[in-house]
Design a protein around this motif. Structure first.
Motif, short mmCIF file in Angstrom:
data_model
loop_
_atom_site.label_atom_id
_atom_site.label_comp_id
_atom_site.label_asym_id
_atom_site.label_seq_id
_atom_site.Cartn_x
_atom_site.Cartn_y
_atom_site.Cartn_z
N HIS A 181 15.79 -8.15 -53.69
CA HIS A 181 15.10 -9.35 -53.22
C HIS A 181 13.67 -9.49 -53.73
O HIS A 181 13.07 -10.54 -53.54
CB HIS A 181 15.12 -9.40 -51.69
CG HIS A 181 16.49 -9.60 -51.14
ND1 HIS A 181 17.22 -10.74 -51.34
CD2 HIS A 181 17.29 -8.77 -50.42
CE1 HIS A 181 18.40 -10.62 -50.76
NE2 HIS A 181 18.47 -9.43 -50.19
N MET A 182 13.12 -8.47 -54.38
CA MET A 182 11.75 -8.57 -54.88
C MET A 182 11.70 -9.55 -56.05
O MET A 182 12.51 -9.49 -56.96
CB MET A 182 11.26 -7.18 -55.32
CG MET A 182 9.77 -7.09 -55.39
SD MET A 182 9.19 -5.44 -55.76
CE MET A 182 9.76 -4.56 -54.33
N LYS A 183 10.75 -10.50 -56.00
CA LYS A 183 10.64 -11.55 -57.02
C LYS A 183 9.28 -11.52 -57.71
O LYS A 183 8.30 -11.04 -57.17
CB LYS A 183 10.80 -12.93 -56.37
CG LYS A 183 12.07 -13.11 -55.56
CD LYS A 183 13.23 -13.38 -56.43
CE LYS A 183 14.44 -13.73 -55.56
NZ LYS A 183 15.67 -13.34 -56.11
N THR A 184 9.24 -12.09 -58.92
CA THR A 184 7.97 -12.27 -59.64
C THR A 184 7.30 -13.53 -59.12
O THR A 184 7.89 -14.27 -58.32
CB THR A 184 8.21 -12.43 -61.15
OG1 THR A 184 8.95 -13.63 -61.37
CG2 THR A 184 8.95 -11.24 -61.73
N ARG A 185 6.09 -13.80 -59.59
CA ARG A 185 5.40 -15.04 -59.19
C ARG A 185 6.18 -16.27 -59.60
O ARG A 185 6.11 -17.30 -58.95
CB ARG A 185 4.01 -15.08 -59.81
CG ARG A 185 3.08 -14.07 -59.21
CD ARG A 185 1.72 -14.19 -59.83
NE ARG A 185 1.01 -12.93 -59.62
CZ ARG A 185 0.00 -12.53 -60.32
NH1 ARG A 185 -0.46 -13.28 -61.31
NH2 ARG A 185 -0.59 -11.39 -60.06
N GLY A 186 6.93 -16.16 -60.69
CA GLY A 186 7.74 -17.28 -61.18
C GLY A 186 9.07 -17.44 -60.47
O GLY A 186 9.85 -18.31 -60.81
N GLY A 187 9.35 -16.58 -59.49
CA GLY A 187 10.59 -16.70 -58.72
C GLY A 187 11.78 -15.96 -59.31
O GLY A 187 12.89 -16.05 -58.79
N ARG A 188 11.58 -15.23 -60.42
CA ARG A 188 12.67 -14.46 -61.02
C ARG A 188 12.73 -13.07 -60.40
O ARG A 188 11.75 -12.61 -59.82
CB ARG A 188 12.46 -14.35 -62.52
CG ARG A 188 12.51 -15.73 -63.20
CD ARG A 188 12.17 -15.65 -64.65
NE ARG A 188 13.14 -14.83 -65.36
CZ ARG A 188 13.02 -14.44 -66.62
NH1 ARG A 188 11.99 -14.83 -67.32
NH2 ARG A 188 13.95 -13.71 -67.17
N ARG A 189 13.88 -12.41 -60.51
CA ARG A 189 13.99 -11.04 -59.99
C ARG A 189 13.04 -10.12 -60.74
O ARG A 189 13.00 -10.12 -61.96
CB ARG A 189 15.42 -10.53 -60.16
CG ARG A 189 16.31 -10.86 -59.02
CD ARG A 189 17.55 -9.97 -58.98
NE ARG A 189 17.80 -9.30 -60.23
CZ ARG A 189 18.84 -9.52 -61.03
NH1 ARG A 189 19.74 -10.38 -60.68
NH2 ARG A 189 18.99 -8.89 -62.15
N LYS A 190 12.29 -9.33 -60.01
CA LYS A 190 11.31 -8.43 -60.62
C LYS A 190 11.97 -7.14 -61.10
O LYS A 190 11.61 -6.60 -62.13
CB LYS A 190 10.22 -8.11 -59.60
CG LYS A 190 9.18 -7.15 -60.12
CD LYS A 190 8.08 -6.94 -59.09
CE LYS A 190 6.96 -6.14 -59.63
NZ LYS A 190 6.20 -6.81 -60.68
N CYS A 191 12.91 -6.64 -60.34
CA CYS A 191 13.45 -5.30 -60.57
C CYS A 191 14.67 -5.32 -61.48
O CYS A 191 15.58 -6.13 -61.29
CB CYS A 191 13.81 -4.67 -59.23
SG CYS A 191 12.45 -4.73 -58.05
N PRO A 192 14.69 -4.41 -62.46
CA PRO A 192 15.82 -4.36 -63.40
C PRO A 192 17.08 -3.78 -62.79
O PRO A 192 17.05 -3.07 -61.85
CB PRO A 192 15.30 -3.45 -64.51
CG PRO A 192 14.25 -2.61 -63.87
CD PRO A 192 13.67 -3.44 -62.77
#
Length: 96
Positions: free
Chosen positions: A85-96
């Motif tokens: 569930h962790m997201k970047t500022r742009g709303g994409r998934r942060k974690c690989p």
């Protein structure tokens, strides 16, 4: 009676922990004293990534925040919902 209970508990723990042991290749990936070895887990998680350095950096950030990394080199996010569930500022998934 107490000895039987101890043996039963240890047997159950063995079967619960054994799949994780096999997936990650041994004890260096196991959680010790409440801490996860993020470097080892992320090294394995990102081992097949085409952008290895970026994958390692993102994975380590997620691991430190969530205290878990999904097993395998991709997928299996249900094993670590925080990671998923962790997201970047742009709303994409942060974690690989």
């Amino acid at each position: 009676m107490a000895r039987t209970n101890i043996v039963l508990v240890l047997t159950i723990l063995f079967f619960v922990l054994m799949p994780e042991w096999e997936i990650f290749g041994g004890p260096q990936f196991m959680v010790e004293a409440g801490h996860i070895n993020c470097g080892a887990r992320c090294g394995y998680r990102c081992s097949k990534s085409s952008r290895h350095k970026m994958c390692i950096r993102a994975c380590n950030t997620c691991c430190q925040r969530c205290h878990c990394v999904p097993p395998g080199t991709s997928g299996n996010y249900e094993k670590c919902p925080c990671y998923w569930h962790m997201k970047t500022r742009g709303g994409r998934r942060k974690c690989p």
